[in-house]
Design a protein around this motif. Structure first.
Motif, PDB file in Angstrom:
ATOM      1  N   LYS A  14      84.388 114.552  54.282  1.00  0.00           N
ATOM      2  CA  LYS A  14      82.895 115.226  54.998  1.00  0.00           C
ATOM      3  C   LYS A  14      82.279 114.119  55.700  1.00  0.00           C
ATOM      4  CE  LYS A  14      79.037 117.789  52.123  1.00  0.00           C
ATOM      5  NZ  LYS A  14      79.044 117.881  51.455  1.00  0.00           N
ATOM      6  N   GLU A  15      82.256 114.531  56.122  1.00  0.00           N
ATOM      7  CA  GLU A  15      81.308 113.412  57.369  1.00  0.00           C
ATOM      8  C   GLU A  15      79.968 113.295  58.227  1.00  0.00           C
ATOM      9  OE1 GLU A  15      82.905 110.483  61.169  1.00  0.00           O
ATOM     10  OE2 GLU A  15      83.454 111.782  60.244  1.00  0.00           O
ATOM     11  N   ALA A  16      78.906 113.157  57.918  1.00  0.00           N
ATOM     12  CA  ALA A  16      77.849 113.115  59.762  1.00  0.00           C
ATOM     13  C   ALA A  16      78.375 112.975  60.870  1.00  0.00           C
ATOM     14  CB  ALA A  16      76.892 112.021  59.220  1.00  0.00           C
ATOM     15  N   LEU A  17      77.490 114.457  61.093  1.00  0.00           N
ATOM     16  CA  LEU A  17      77.881 113.971  63.029  1.00  0.00           C
ATOM     17  C   LEU A  17      76.319 113.873  63.612  1.00  0.00           C
ATOM     18  CD1 LEU A  17      80.734 116.403  63.867  1.00  0.00           C
ATOM     19  CD2 LEU A  17      81.020 114.281  63.322  1.00  0.00           C
ATOM     20  N   ALA A  18      75.813 114.384  63.158  1.00  0.00           N
ATOM     21  CA  ALA A  18      74.393 114.109  63.419  1.00  0.00           C
ATOM     22  C   ALA A  18      73.365 114.786  62.730  1.00  0.00           C
ATOM     23  CB  ALA A  18      74.732 115.438  64.463  1.00  0.00           C
ATOM     24  N   ASP A  19      71.849 114.467  62.831  1.00  0.00           N
ATOM     25  CA  ASP A  19      70.693 115.009  61.894  1.00  0.00           C
ATOM     26  C   ASP A  19      71.346 116.380  61.723  1.00  0.00           C
ATOM     27  OD1 ASP A  19      69.751 112.983  62.435  1.00  0.00           O
ATOM     28  OD2 ASP A  19      67.718 113.532  63.579  1.00  0.00           O
ATOM     29  N   GLY A  20      71.509 116.532  60.047  1.00  0.00           N
ATOM     30  CA  GLY A  20      71.673 117.890  59.495  1.00  0.00           C
ATOM     31  C   GLY A  20      73.212 118.699  60.138  1.00  0.00           C
ATOM     32  N   VAL A  21      74.357 117.826  60.777  1.00  0.00           N
ATOM     33  CA  VAL A  21      75.558 118.454  60.699  1.00  0.00           C
ATOM     34  C   VAL A  21      76.342 117.870  59.868  1.00  0.00           C
ATOM     35  CG1 VAL A  21      77.212 119.090  62.681  1.00  0.00           C
ATOM     36  CG2 VAL A  21      74.465 118.796  63.080  1.00  0.00           C
ATOM     37  N   VAL A  22      77.574 118.467  59.372  1.00  0.00           N
ATOM     38  CA  VAL A  22      78.717 117.416  58.955  1.00  0.00           C
ATOM     39  C   VAL A  22      79.547 118.222  59.399  1.00  0.00           C
ATOM     40  CG1 VAL A  22      77.148 116.601  56.834  1.00  0.00           C
ATOM     41  CG2 VAL A  22      78.784 119.000  57.273  1.00  0.00           C
ATOM     42  N   GLU A  23      80.864 116.900  59.186  1.00  0.00           N
ATOM     43  CA  GLU A  23      81.957 117.939  59.516  1.00  0.00           C
ATOM     44  C   GLU A  23      82.917 117.848  58.478  1.00  0.00           C
ATOM     45  OE1 GLU A  23      84.394 117.049  64.025  1.00  0.00           O
ATOM     46  OE2 GLU A  23      85.088 115.439  62.298  1.00  0.00           O
ATOM     47  N   LEU A  24      83.979 118.706  58.720  1.00  0.00           N
ATOM     48  CA  LEU A  24      84.646 119.441  57.230  1.00  0.00           C
ATOM     49  C   LEU A  24      86.285 118.766  57.693  1.00  0.00           C
ATOM     50  CD1 LEU A  24      83.203 122.628  55.569  1.00  0.00           C
ATOM     51  CD2 LEU A  24      82.218 119.636  55.208  1.00  0.00           C
ATOM     52  N   THR A  25      87.025 118.068  57.408  1.00  0.00           N
ATOM     53  CA  THR A  25      88.629 118.140  56.692  1.00  0.00           C
ATOM     54  C   THR A  25      89.401 118.079  55.772  1.00  0.00           C
ATOM     55  OG1 THR A  25      87.846 116.192  58.693  1.00  0.00           O
ATOM     56  CG2 THR A  25      90.449 116.563  58.136  1.00  0.00           C
ATOM     57  N   LEU A  26      89.840 119.548  56.655  1.00  0.00           N
ATOM     58  CA  LEU A  26      90.528 120.591  55.290  1.00  0.00           C
ATOM     59  C   LEU A  26      91.949 120.226  56.018  1.00  0.00           C
ATOM     60  CD1 LEU A  26      88.276 123.324  55.559  1.00  0.00           C
ATOM     61  CD2 LEU A  26      88.178 121.816  53.992  1.00  0.00           C
ATOM     62  N   ARG A  27      92.556 120.058  54.564  1.00  0.00           N
ATOM     63  CA  ARG A  27      93.803 119.979  54.460  1.00  0.00           C
ATOM     64  C   ARG A  27      95.006 120.217  53.547  1.00  0.00           C
ATOM     65  NH1 ARG A  27      97.287 115.382  56.713  1.00  0.00           N
ATOM     66  NH2 ARG A  27      95.078 114.726  57.471  1.00  0.00           N
ATOM     67  N   SER A  28      96.198 120.763  53.988  1.00  0.00           N
ATOM     68  CA  SER A  28      96.991 121.087  52.764  1.00  0.00           C
ATOM     69  C   SER A  28      97.035 120.518  51.434  1.00  0.00           C
ATOM     70  CB  SER A  28      98.488 122.103  52.602  1.00  0.00           C
ATOM     71  OG  SER A  28      98.792 122.603  51.780  1.00  0.00           O
ATOM     72  N   PRO A  29      97.075 120.669  49.758  1.00  0.00           N
ATOM     73  CA  PRO A  29      97.346 119.683  48.962  1.00  0.00           C
ATOM     74  C   PRO A  29      98.717 119.169  49.500  1.00  0.00           C
ATOM     75  CG  PRO A  29      96.468 121.958  48.615  1.00  0.00           C
ATOM     76  CD  PRO A  29      96.981 122.216  49.535  1.00  0.00           C
ATOM     77  N   ASP A  30      99.982 119.901  49.457  1.00  0.00           N
ATOM     78  CA  ASP A  30     101.000 119.465  49.992  1.00  0.00           C
ATOM     79  C   ASP A  30     100.949 118.746  51.016  1.00  0.00           C
ATOM     80  OD1 ASP A  30     101.090 122.107  51.417  1.00  0.00           O
ATOM     81  OD2 ASP A  30     102.578 123.094  50.335  1.00  0.00           O
ATOM     82  N   GLY A  31     100.578 118.624  52.131  1.00  0.00           N
ATOM     83  CA  GLY A  31     100.629 117.735  53.231  1.00  0.00           C
ATOM     84  C   GLY A  31     101.672 118.955  54.497  1.00  0.00           C
ATOM     85  N   ARG A  32     101.425 120.358  54.112  1.00  0.00           N
ATOM     86  CA  ARG A  32     102.545 121.057  55.100  1.00  0.00           C
ATOM     87  C   ARG A  32     101.540 121.529  56.362  1.00  0.00           C
ATOM     88  NH1 ARG A  32     104.029 126.786  51.718  1.00  0.00           N
ATOM     89  NH2 ARG A  32     103.872 125.306  50.126  1.00  0.00           N
ATOM     90  N   ASP A  33     102.102 121.724  57.144  1.00  0.00           N
ATOM     91  CA  ASP A  33     101.606 122.149  58.661  1.00  0.00           C
ATOM     92  C   ASP A  33     100.574 123.527  58.137  1.00  0.00           C
ATOM     93  OD1 ASP A  33     102.643 120.517  60.158  1.00  0.00           O
ATOM     94  OD2 ASP A  33     103.733 121.512  61.039  1.00  0.00           O
ATOM     95  N   LEU A  34      99.302 123.706  58.596  1.00  0.00           N
ATOM     96  CA  LEU A  34      98.595 124.936  58.904  1.00  0.00           C
ATOM     97  C   LEU A  34      99.027 125.556  60.146  1.00  0.00           C
ATOM     98  CD1 LEU A  34      95.625 122.438  57.572  1.00  0.00           C
ATOM     99  CD2 LEU A  34      96.791 123.570  55.960  1.00  0.00           C
ATOM    100  N   PRO A  35      98.268 126.556  60.024  1.00  0.00           N
ATOM    101  CA  PRO A  35      98.318 128.026  61.191  1.00  0.00           C
ATOM    102  C   PRO A  35      98.119 127.318  62.423  1.00  0.00           C
ATOM    103  CG  PRO A  35      97.535 129.155  59.144  1.00  0.00           C
ATOM    104  CD  PRO A  35      97.693 127.201  58.836  1.00  0.00           C
ATOM    105  N   PRO A  36      99.197 127.058  63.348  1.00  0.00           N
ATOM    106  CA  PRO A  36      98.237 127.559  65.055  1.00  0.00           C
ATOM    107  C   PRO A  36      97.309 127.937  65.480  1.00  0.00           C
ATOM    108  CG  PRO A  36     100.415 128.944  65.006  1.00  0.00           C
ATOM    109  CD  PRO A  36     100.240 128.234  63.321  1.00  0.00           C
TER     110      PRO A  36
END
Length: 317
Positions: A14-36
């Motif tokens: 969870k990273e601040a990109l700008a004033d009032g904006v955060v970027e969320l990075t989501l990943r599968s707990p088991d590391g599998r590929d996510l849908p295209p």
């Protein structure tokens, strides 16, 4: 009402990109590929307290291990952005639905990208795709202040000749009359941002070739769902049912009450989850997704808000 199958992910970053904006990075707990997914796609994020919100994907489609979205802290939040900014923490489990795409990047010789504020998020992967394809393109990006404009610095650094950053406190609002002065063929206009910007771009593009303008809204267009309300029949081709939709109930409500499973989410005509095929009849489109050509073709509709012009619709459900 049923919803799409969910992905059970975890918030990795969870990273601040700008004033009032955060970027969320989501990943599968088991590391599998996510849908295209492809540029323009968005996901639903299921938050606490029964909240479901749609956010555009802003990462790299080639990176299948993660999904990334950027979320603005809305001053008048209905709960979603406040939850993301104040309560969602690294390591939390996050339920995600999608991706789905009603803002896909069409082929064109040249692109004009217009973004306002957090509306830059779906545009970021579009720019990468246009640049990789060798297409001509230019981004016009407006915001309140430079520090509030996510991705502004990185886009300017990567593409100094193709990006115009215009903070309102420094240079005023975007000059859409000049930006959209030349309705040239084989030029696609992509715009995402607050409703006043979308409405202004729609007005300026009224003289452009049909299909040139592509918009994305996450809030229903003012007045979109309004109109006369009369009863009509829907025949469900797959289910073998014929149902009456009364004046003050939606197709979605009637179909679900009859025990037919239909995916749904926003119920405002903005997310596209409840889209179904139309086999016959004329829909009364009241969504904020479909473009003029799609409405004229009448081959699909959003049954959470749209109704019928004809006395009967045959739907592919």
């Amino acid at each position: 009402m049923p919803t799409e199958p969910a992905l059970d992910l975890v918030l990795e970053k969870k990273e601040a990109l700008a004033d009032g904006v955060v970027e969320l990075t989501l990943r599968s707990p088991d590391g599998r590929d996510l849908p295209p997914w492809a540029p323009g796609a968005h996901i639903d994020i299921v938050l606490g307290d029964g909240l479901v919100r749609q956010y555009s994907l802003c990462g790299d489609p080639a990176e299948r291990s993660v999904l990334q979205v950027a979320v603005l802290r809305e001053p008048a939040s209905r709960g979603g952005s406040a939850y993301v900014h104040e309560r969602l923490a690294i390591g939390d489990a996050v339920e995600v639905r999608g991706p789905r795409n009603h803002f896909a990047l069409a082929g064109a010789r040249r692109y004009i990208f217009i973004a306002g504020g957090i509306g830059i998020t779906p545009i970021v992967p579009m720019i990468a795709a246009a640049a990789a394809a060798g297409a001509e393109w230019h981004l016009f990006y407006g915001g309140r202040t430079r520090t509030s404009m996510a991705f502004a610095d990185v886009l300017e650094d990567r593409h100094p000749d193709n990006v115009s950053i215009q903070p309102q406190d420094e240079a005023g609002i975007l000059d859409l009359l000049e930006i959209l002065a030349d309705p040239a063929p084989d030029v696609a206009v992509y715009c995402c941002g607050p409703e006043p910007l979308l409405a202004a771009v729609e007005a300026e593009c009224a003289r452009w070739p049909q299909g040139a303008l592509h918009l994305e809204r996450f809030v229903a267009k003012p007045g979109a769902a309004e109109g006369p309300s009369r009863s009509f029949e829907v025949e469900l081709a797959q289910s073998g049912l014929t149902l009456t939709v009364p004046e003050h109930r939606s197709i979605l409500e009637v179909v679900s009450a009859a025990g037919v499973d239909v995916y749904s989410s926003c119920q405002e005509g903005t997310c596209g989850t409840c889209e179904v095929g139309v086999l016959s009849g004329t829909p009364d489109h009241r969504d904020s997704i479909l473009g003029p050509t799609e409405r004229e073709e009448g081959q699909a509709m959003m049954i959470c808000v749209s109704r019928a012009v004809s006395a009967r619709l045959v739907l592919d459900i």
